[in-house]
Design a protein around this motif. Sequence first.
Motif, mmCIF file in Angstrom:
data_model
loop_
_atom_site.group_PDB
_atom_site.id
_atom_site.type_symbol
_atom_site.label_atom_id
_atom_site.label_comp_id
_atom_site.label_asym_id
_atom_site.label_seq_id
_atom_site.Cartn_x
_atom_site.Cartn_y
_atom_site.Cartn_z
ATOM 1 N N ILE A 70 -16.390 -17.358 128.183
ATOM 2 C CA ILE A 70 -15.445 -17.565 126.757
ATOM 3 C C ILE A 70 -16.363 -16.896 125.698
ATOM 4 C CG2 ILE A 70 -13.650 -18.846 125.663
ATOM 5 C CD1 ILE A 70 -13.349 -20.223 127.982
ATOM 6 N N VAL A 71 -17.272 -17.200 125.807
ATOM 7 C CA VAL A 71 -17.429 -16.877 124.378
ATOM 8 C C VAL A 71 -18.435 -15.396 124.180
ATOM 9 C CG1 VAL A 71 -19.957 -17.358 123.151
ATOM 10 C CG2 VAL A 71 -18.963 -19.106 124.211
ATOM 11 N N LEU A 72 -18.130 -14.900 125.155
ATOM 12 C CA LEU A 72 -18.198 -13.234 125.648
ATOM 13 C C LEU A 72 -17.765 -13.219 125.127
ATOM 14 C CD1 LEU A 72 -20.546 -12.978 129.291
ATOM 15 C CD2 LEU A 72 -21.399 -12.217 127.214
ATOM 16 N N ILE A 73 -15.989 -13.135 125.744
ATOM 17 C CA ILE A 73 -14.859 -12.023 125.273
ATOM 18 C C ILE A 73 -14.832 -12.545 124.185
ATOM 19 C CG2 ILE A 73 -12.146 -12.627 125.534
ATOM 20 C CD1 ILE A 73 -13.248 -13.881 128.912
ATOM 21 N N THR A 74 -15.352 -13.121 123.383
ATOM 22 C CA THR A 74 -14.611 -13.781 122.229
ATOM 23 C C THR A 74 -15.925 -12.818 121.050
ATOM 24 O OG1 THR A 74 -14.411 -16.194 121.816
ATOM 25 C CG2 THR A 74 -14.899 -15.480 119.604
ATOM 26 N N ILE A 75 -16.825 -13.200 121.856
ATOM 27 C CA ILE A 75 -17.806 -12.002 120.720
ATOM 28 C C ILE A 75 -17.257 -10.766 120.899
ATOM 29 C CG2 ILE A 75 -19.545 -11.653 122.544
ATOM 30 C CD1 ILE A 75 -21.341 -12.394 120.159
ATOM 31 N N GLY A 76 -16.931 -9.927 122.011
ATOM 32 C CA GLY A 76 -16.689 -9.130 122.450
ATOM 33 C C GLY A 76 -15.209 -8.518 121.692
ATOM 34 N N SER A 77 -14.798 -9.654 120.990
ATOM 35 C CA SER A 77 -13.718 -9.790 120.002
ATOM 36 C C SER A 77 -13.669 -9.259 118.926
ATOM 37 C CB SER A 77 -12.231 -10.498 120.773
ATOM 38 O OG SER A 77 -12.725 -11.966 120.147
ATOM 39 N N VAL A 78 -14.612 -10.154 118.051
ATOM 40 C CA VAL A 78 -14.176 -9.955 116.989
ATOM 41 C C VAL A 78 -15.517 -8.839 116.617
ATOM 42 C CG1 VAL A 78 -13.980 -12.271 117.098
ATOM 43 C CG2 VAL A 78 -16.569 -11.789 117.091
ATOM 44 N N THR A 79 -16.782 -8.604 117.630
ATOM 45 C CA THR A 79 -18.036 -7.680 116.687
ATOM 46 C C THR A 79 -17.237 -5.804 117.161
ATOM 47 O OG1 THR A 79 -19.037 -7.991 118.977
ATOM 48 C CG2 THR A 79 -19.328 -8.868 116.634
ATOM 49 N N GLY A 80 -16.661 -5.484 118.268
ATOM 50 C CA GLY A 80 -16.479 -4.489 118.986
ATOM 51 C C GLY A 80 -17.309 -4.135 120.334
ATOM 52 N N VAL A 81 -18.766 -4.830 120.827
ATOM 53 C CA VAL A 81 -18.873 -4.522 121.613
ATOM 54 C C VAL A 81 -18.534 -5.011 123.300
ATOM 55 C CG1 VAL A 81 -21.074 -5.680 123.205
ATOM 56 C CG2 VAL A 81 -20.852 -5.653 120.919
ATOM 57 N N SER A 82 -18.481 -3.599 123.850
ATOM 58 C CA SER A 82 -17.686 -3.396 125.741
ATOM 59 C C SER A 82 -18.174 -4.982 125.905
ATOM 60 C CB SER A 82 -18.200 -2.174 125.468
ATOM 61 O OG SER A 82 -18.015 -2.819 127.456
ATOM 62 N N ILE A 83 -16.754 -5.579 126.075
ATOM 63 C CA ILE A 83 -17.128 -6.745 126.913
ATOM 64 C C ILE A 83 -17.208 -6.097 128.540
ATOM 65 C CG2 ILE A 83 -15.161 -8.584 128.409
ATOM 66 C CD1 ILE A 83 -14.928 -8.404 125.543
ATOM 67 N N THR A 84 -16.815 -5.359 129.152
ATOM 68 C CA THR A 84 -17.357 -4.587 130.659
ATOM 69 C C THR A 84 -19.774 -5.001 129.869
ATOM 70 O OG1 THR A 84 -16.392 -3.462 130.939
ATOM 71 C CG2 THR A 84 -18.075 -3.607 132.548
ATOM 72 N N ALA A 85 -20.261 -4.446 128.951
ATOM 73 C CA ALA A 85 -21.910 -4.312 129.291
ATOM 74 C C ALA A 85 -21.815 -5.510 128.597
ATOM 75 C CB ALA A 85 -22.132 -3.552 127.803
ATOM 76 N N LEU A 86 -21.318 -6.518 128.605
ATOM 77 C CA LEU A 86 -21.153 -8.009 128.080
ATOM 78 C C LEU A 86 -21.609 -8.893 129.432
ATOM 79 C CD1 LEU A 86 -19.458 -9.124 124.430
ATOM 80 C CD2 LEU A 86 -22.032 -8.852 124.649
ATOM 81 N N PHE A 87 -20.673 -8.288 129.738
ATOM 82 C CA PHE A 87 -20.717 -9.092 131.426
ATOM 83 C C PHE A 87 -22.164 -8.489 132.315
ATOM 84 C CE2 PHE A 87 -15.731 -10.325 131.853
ATOM 85 C CZ PHE A 87 -16.274 -11.334 131.264
ATOM 86 N N THR A 88 -22.105 -7.651 131.811
ATOM 87 C CA THR A 88 -22.555 -6.359 132.939
ATOM 88 C C THR A 88 -25.020 -7.590 132.673
ATOM 89 O OG1 THR A 88 -21.694 -4.846 133.815
ATOM 90 C CG2 THR A 88 -24.202 -4.648 133.470
ATOM 91 N N GLY A 89 -24.412 -7.428 130.660
ATOM 92 C CA GLY A 89 -25.460 -8.175 130.717
ATOM 93 C C GLY A 89 -25.990 -9.612 130.327
ATOM 94 N N GLY A 90 -24.942 -10.276 130.699
ATOM 95 C CA GLY A 90 -25.881 -11.846 130.800
ATOM 96 C C GLY A 90 -25.886 -12.534 132.375
#
Length: 628
Positions: free
Chosen positions: A361-381
């Motif tokens: 949920i933190v990844l999803i939140t950070i993507g929503s408030v910063t505009g970073v790609s959710i797919t990239a965050l999912f891959t990088g985590g």
Amino acid sequence: MQLDVHLDMTVPAVPTRATSGRSRLQTFDRVLGRMVEIPAAILVGLEIVVLLAGVVSRYILHHPLIWSDELAAVLFLWLAMLGTVIAYRRGEHMRMTAFVGMASPRSRAFLDTLAIVSGLALVGLLLEPAIEFAIEESWVHTPALDLANTWRAAALPVGFTLMLVTAVVRLVQESDWRLTGAALVLGACIASGLAALSPTLIGIGNLNLLVFFLFGVGALVFAGVPIAFAFGLSTYAYLMTTTHAPAMVVVGRMDEGMSHLILLSVPLFVFLGLLIEMTGMARAMVGFLASLLGHVRGGLHYVLVGAMYLVSGISGSKAADMAAVAPVLFPEMKARGAKEGDLVALLSATGAQTETIPPSIVLITIGSVTGVSITALFTGGLVPGLVLAITLCVLVWWRYRGEDLSHVARPSRTAILKALVVALPALALPFVIRAAVVEGIATATEVSTIGIVYAVLAGLLVYRQFDWRRLVPMLVTTATLSGAILLIIGAATAMAWALTQSGFSQALAAAMKSLPGGPLGFLVVSALAFIVLGSVLEGIPAIVLFGPLLFPIARAVGVHEVHYAMVVILAMGIGLFAPPFGVGYYAACAISRIHPDVGMRPIVGYIVALLVGLAAIILVPWFSIGFL
């Protein structure tokens, strides 16, 4: 004996007027609760249906539903506000209670009353601006459904009204009138003082940021006021006292923060986490890992680390992860001689370790408030979580290298294979979720619905474990937790806007860019800051408040945004699960039913291991961006 019978027969015979009034109030409270909980549960179910219909129509039928996202957005704000009301009624809004717990019983009762009054004050102040905001939104219409946006925005004044009624009922039921009066008088004195000092405050310029957002928020948070209310009250006081901005701005920014469609995945992943526990999928995964490693020294501790890694890839919610794993493993670990303090310490450490495992949920939140790609965050985590898992396992190996396992039998290959077959449907779920996002079958918002359908089918057809009686309570719990999270996001968004308008973001950018050490110095300072912020503000508020301010600076100094996200999320997680302030640690204690005191010493070593892993993530960007 006769005296006891006599008392039992005569005391209730003549109810007093106070008792009758209290009974009516309790009845009203129960009815009000059901009036909010049932629609909230229905809304969670409708969101699942609407988003799943969008996936099916687009990917299978090749005929997209152009109205599905609009309808989901309208329903989402209503779900968020009703969930907020339920959380307020149940006293489940996130608050820091470290100092409250150390207070005397009388002081603790006053601080608990103050927490309720703070919510009463916030919604009382925002109710009229919320009504104005909903009326203003009537000029905006949705493109596909041609609905006036008032249908969506009306959720705000309705939610605030229900919270106002709930606050009054809770104060009458739970609080001493003298404590309530003292809390109201204290609030009135502070408001009057700020109004009188308004000319002086306007004259000191940005020093007001220290007054309202450092001392003000800090005092409220440490007093045990729920974090969302602390943010909202401080922002409202700052804008009304030192600027000419209308109060409706606060409501508008809260609406903006709570209405990101990507955040719709928050309640759905929370519900998915509850499903995997209820259907036995988590138990199947843990059983397979235990058959592989249970016979080696420290084996079940390795299983705990691995199980949290796997389960985090399904539920996205730390509370759901711990609740799914701890009850399965802890009884056997205790039977083998593991100390309770070490168990809860490792459980807390794995909570911090798995913050970057998708679909966090933190990844999803950070993507929503910063505009970073959710797919990239999912891959990088994935890899950063694995790095921290390795550092924790090294410490487990050292602590349990002399464990006596002479009484533990090694399972046969047949038993291991059988456990694998049983666990295979559960083990496949994280890969199904990830594949659906990467292959474009569903967005990060929609993919949770695929996981929910998968979990329901697995529970019904494979594990034959699906308790229909738990379904409605699970939907209500989902709405409650989601409402608590989303109100924080809304209040933090309003505060972040106020900070940005004051010029604070530009000053912060200049200060961070001038740090010695270049990108490395920036990463180290950010990590230390988010450890503190994660401990005091919890994870999501810290991310929402400072993410939009710091991510542009990270790009300016040459730090990859996904690498930076992994560093700040893991640092925040360490603060969140580190005692004495980290509430995640106390959540782990509550779930495992272990007293917090016994885990204080064992967790020090695990925190050091996490810090070593965090240092590795900072120094080696490849761990975060190597597979992008």
